[in-house]
Enzyme design. Structure first.
Site, short mmCIF file in Angstrom:
data_model
loop_
_atom_site.label_atom_id
_atom_site.label_comp_id
_atom_site.label_asym_id
_atom_site.label_seq_id
_atom_site.Cartn_x
_atom_site.Cartn_y
_atom_site.Cartn_z
N GLY A 306 0.73 -1.30 0.01
CA GLY A 306 -0.06 0.04 0.01
C GLY A 306 0.95 1.32 -0.06
N SER A 307 0.17 2.43 0.75
CA SER A 307 1.16 3.60 0.58
C SER A 307 2.43 3.71 1.06
CB SER A 307 0.12 4.88 1.25
OG SER A 307 -1.04 4.95 0.65
#
Length: 581
Positions: A306-307
């Protein structure tokens, strides 16, 4: 008549010749056995009159960076019987029933079994072995032995690992460094006569065992215990499946702590967690459940980062000069790539923002734009150059490899989603190492626990060394990334990891597991300190939390508490660092 005499004479000659050949062959064979192979058969004859019992070597200890013993040995005994030497079988049977809690039938079968030596039970407590020795029964042997013992039971269970009945490592550091820890077994030789009775005047001879070397590791007992407690606490609060926390030095790769809760008992590693349903399961299914319990999520399993992966996309963009800190972007809440609308986590959009603001906001459209500017070829090349396509080389077994598209299968949509950490999978340790190389000035280090090998007297046997590679990113890119990530914590989405007056960098992440329809999430935060000269890097990953699941909301506070306690313990005065900066 004359012909018959001639025939008989020839026959006699042939028989004689055959006999002479056979006698010569027999004589040759006797000569071969008695002269040429005499040493071999003498040894074989001796072996028939010798019994050997193994003496286990004391396994080397595993010791933390402060001298705390994490894996040790306890004295135990192995109980054996020698059938031909037993004079009072009933007393031996009664003793085995009483002291070793064998059934009368099993004890009788073992005692009456005709064998050179019958091992009855291993890992018998020393006090029990001492009592059996006091019976002074002929044919009963009590040999000193060692059993692995873990003073803190479930502390770092998936890292330390454990040993089997033969004292050999099965998982973790125990198997990785088995050749260093195992030592050399000794043996007891007993000489007997043809009936199997010990020859009194010769008795037993011993070859003493050689203890294994001690492994000194970078883990710190106090840090590991605290990190494990924090992981357990958030797992219970969020009713999560599992929680992992990793803490390491990004400058040299030394790992201070690696928690994977729920941990398991190292002193009872084959017992499944309480409440596990095993009725009706096959032996293979139960072993598969044990294997799952022993898995180290930080290295054995992959996930979509993810981020937190935006750190890597940003570094690649800065290195390739396709983006600068002052570049401006527009976020309407989504980006349309080919025929697909890819949303930002803020559906209403962030509006106009700089690259730094996009990082602080963890804005997907900004990083999609950076990824598309890089293009497939450059993105894939940086993915390789940063080391993401090869294993980190951590000194633990079973490290998983990155799961990545073939370059020819990466289209614009795949490139867009990869830019913010989706549609591929890496391990947490891979993420930690790659980010370390971005924030430490561009050096890719090898993560590790093993530091030194010493003997019991403390004499240094070996200093363990690990590879490193410089030039992953430029020092300028590294400094820029440190500044950006410090702002993410002080002003942006990572503010829940902020500590007043301290210099901390980091990035949050919330990723969705497959299938997306299951609505299961992984929440995480990666942080480091001091931001200007990182000495500690940590990752907290929460698997399938219930209720609020955003990484900035539930994972960042965990790392905040870890930093508040661990940084002063390591004597890293961040306030002074910030003032001097």
């Amino acid at each position: 008549m004359k012909r018959n005499k001639t025939y008989n004479k020839k026959k006699t000659v042939i028989v004689f010749a055959v006999c002479m050949v056979m006698l010569a062959g027999l004589a040759g064979r006797i000569f071969y056995l008695m002269v040429i192979r005499s040493e071999y058969y003498t040894q074989k004859a001796d072996d028939l009159h010798e019994r050997e019992r193994k003496i286990k070597a004391a396994r080397g200890k595993i010791i933390d960076r402060s001298g705390v013993v994490l894996a040790d040995n306890r004295s135990v005994c192995t109980i054996s019987v020698i059938h031909s030497q037993i004079k009072e079988p009933k007393k031996v049977i009664d003793m085995l029933v009483k002291e070793l809690e064998l059934s009368p039938q099993e004890a009788r079968e073992r005692v009456e079994k005709v064998s050179s030596i019958e091992r009855i039970k291993t890992n018998v407590p020393k006090e029990t072995g001492d009592r059996i020795r006091e019976y002074d029964l002929d044919g009963v042997k009590v040999d000193e032995d060692f059993k692995r013992y873990y003073p803190f039971d479930d502390l770092a269970s998936r890292v330390l690992g454990f040993t089997g009945g033969d004292n050999q490592g099965i998982i973790g550091l125990e198997v990785q460094y088995d050749s260093i820890l195992e030592g050399i077994n000794g043996r007891i030789l007993t000489t007997t006569d043809a009936r199997g009775v010990e020859v009194g005047e010769i008795g037993e001879s011993r070859v003493e065992p050689v203890a294994g070397y001690n492994l000194h590791i970078s883990m710190d007992y106090n840090i590991q215990r605290y990190v494990q407690q924090e992981a357990q606490k958030v797992m219970e609060e969020k009713q999560a499946d599992q929680v992992s926390i990793l803490l390491m030095n990004p400058q040299n790769g030394e790992i201070y702590a690696m928690a994977n809760v729920p941990e398991f008992s190292l002193n009872d590693p084959f017992t499944l967690p309480e409440g596990t349903e095993t009725e009706g399961r096959t032996a293979k299914e139960i072993q598969d459940m044990r294997n799952q319990m022993w898995r180290n999520l930080c290295i054995n399993d992959t996930y979509e980062p993810g981020s937190t992966f935006k750190i890597i996309t940003a570094a690649a963009g800065l290195e390739a000069e396709v983006v600068s800190v002052d570049d401006t972007f527009s976020c309407p809440g989504y980006r349309v790539v080919e025929d697909r609308r890819i949303h930002c986590h803020k559906r209403t959009g962030h509006g106009a923002e700089t690259f730094v603001e996009g990082a602080k906001n963890s804005c997907n459209p900004v990083f999609i734009d950076v990824g598309l500017r890089l293009g497939v070829d450059r993105f894939y090349r940086y993915f390789q150059d940063f080391g993401l396509m090869r294993e980190t080389g951590i000194d633990l077994p079973g490290e998983a490899s990155t799961i990545m598209h073939q370059k020819e299968n990466i289209g614009q949509v795949e490139l867009a989603t990869m830019s913010f950490g989706q549609s591929f999978q890496i391990t947490p340790i891979q993420l930690a190492v790659t980010v370390s190389s971005i924030i430490n000035g561009g050096v890719r280090i090898t993560p590790h626990f093993g530091v030194e090998v010493r003997d019991d007297e403390g004499q240094l046997i070996d200093t363990l060394e690990y590879e490193s590679k410089e030039g992953i990113v430029s020092e300028e890119t590294s400094r820029t990334m440190n500044t950006i990530l410090e702002k993410v914590v002080s002003e942006g989405s990572g503010k829940n990891a902020y500590i007043e007056g301290y210099d901390i960098g980091g990035k949050t992440a919330t990723s969705q597991t497959l299938p997306r329809s299951a609505n299961r999430y992984i929440s995480s935060f990666l942080g480091f300190a001091p931001a200007k000269d990182p000495q500690v890097l940590g990752i907290c990953i929460i698997y399938d939390p219930q209720g609020v699941y955003y990484g900035g909301t539930i994972a960042a506070p965990v790392m905040q508490r870890v930093f508040e306690n661990v940084l002063p313990y390591l004597k890293i005065d961040l306030k002074i660092e910030k003032q001097n900066g």
